[in-house]
Write a protein that holds these residues in place. Sequence first.
Motif, PDB file in Angstrom:
ATOM      1  N   ILE A 157      -1.908  -9.806  -1.408  1.00  0.00           N
ATOM      2  CA  ILE A 157      -2.732  -8.828  -1.688  1.00  0.00           C
ATOM      3  C   ILE A 157      -3.287  -8.328  -1.136  1.00  0.00           C
ATOM      4  O   ILE A 157      -3.628  -7.933   0.213  1.00  0.00           O
ATOM      5  N   ARG A 158      -3.105  -6.808  -1.636  1.00  0.00           N
ATOM      6  CA  ARG A 158      -4.476  -6.089  -1.923  1.00  0.00           C
ATOM      7  C   ARG A 158      -5.586  -5.304  -2.169  1.00  0.00           C
ATOM      8  O   ARG A 158      -5.534  -5.897  -2.891  1.00  0.00           O
ATOM      9  N   THR A 159      -5.898  -5.526  -1.827  1.00  0.00           N
ATOM     10  CA  THR A 159      -7.926  -4.830  -2.082  1.00  0.00           C
ATOM     11  C   THR A 159      -8.423  -3.884  -2.003  1.00  0.00           C
ATOM     12  O   THR A 159      -8.051  -2.983  -0.811  1.00  0.00           O
ATOM     13  N   LEU A 160      -8.646  -3.404  -3.254  1.00  0.00           N
ATOM     14  CA  LEU A 160      -9.372  -1.591  -3.319  1.00  0.00           C
ATOM     15  C   LEU A 160     -10.966  -2.261  -3.192  1.00  0.00           C
ATOM     16  O   LEU A 160     -11.038  -3.037  -4.332  1.00  0.00           O
ATOM     17  N   TRP A 161     -11.994  -2.223  -2.795  1.00  0.00           N
ATOM     18  CA  TRP A 161     -12.644  -1.804  -2.531  1.00  0.00           C
ATOM     19  C   TRP A 161     -14.148  -0.327  -3.265  1.00  0.00           C
ATOM     20  O   TRP A 161     -13.690   0.388  -2.514  1.00  0.00           O
ATOM     21  N   PHE A 162     -14.193  -0.727  -4.073  1.00  0.00           N
ATOM     22  CA  PHE A 162     -15.558   0.698  -4.065  1.00  0.00           C
ATOM     23  C   PHE A 162     -17.078   0.382  -4.150  1.00  0.00           C
ATOM     24  O   PHE A 162     -17.750  -0.298  -4.653  1.00  0.00           O
TER      25      PHE A 162
END
Length: 257
Positions: free
Chosen positions: A197-202
């Motif tokens: 999994i890659r997670t993008l955090w904004f």
Amino acid sequence: MLLPLLSILAATAAPTPQVEIRAMSFDEPSVEVFLVDAPDAKEARESKTEARPLALYSHALTHAVKARCPEGRLTFHRKVTDAEGKVNHVPLASAAVPPEGGTFIAILHGSAGNHGLSLVPDTGTEGAGGTLRFFNLCPTPLALNFPGLRQVIAPSKQALFRPPVKSEDYGQGQFFLPDGDEWRVAGGLRWLQLDDIRTLWFVLPAPGQPGIVTLRGIEERITPPAVQPPPGNPAGAANGNGAASAANRGPGGAASR
């Protein structure tokens, strides 16, 4: 002389940038926007303006779409209907794009007609399994204190790293915002580390809470590349297994039990 000069200027004008985006809504659970594709001047006589709908959600990115960016800006429009029932598309939010275009994640934030649009370059998913990627959408620098990462991110910038946390274990980190000459804790994060999994955090300022940040995380599963058979080696031919495979098949070529 004026008409030939205008023709030369039109011919040498920089082309309209084009971008490929995947988009999301940050503050509203769902919102419909439109991409208005205006034809170039030389195509205007034969083409008409087209408005393409795009449904944005807060829990996932859209599919990839391509858009032209007149005047070097990507603009999301909204649909309005006047008193006579005529439908128009008016600008909702826009963001500048580089002359060469590119691939981006587009984030629509705000609500009640007070919207903004942020674009962050998207490097894709290759080799991104297990990574965390933070986008600082705050108007001030943002400091991160995470396992394997202590970094200050300028506004509109990002940080990408693979934390030294075992897969299926939990990790923890903190965010800090400047307060005069000091840094104050602005929030924290606890996550489950997964290598596929890659997670993008904004990261955005929390509405009505100065000194606090709010997060929106988007997870994307990384699909491993397909294993290709070696060239010039038909299945079973090199090791003599072809005849055995055929012998084990029942009528019609299906494998017998």
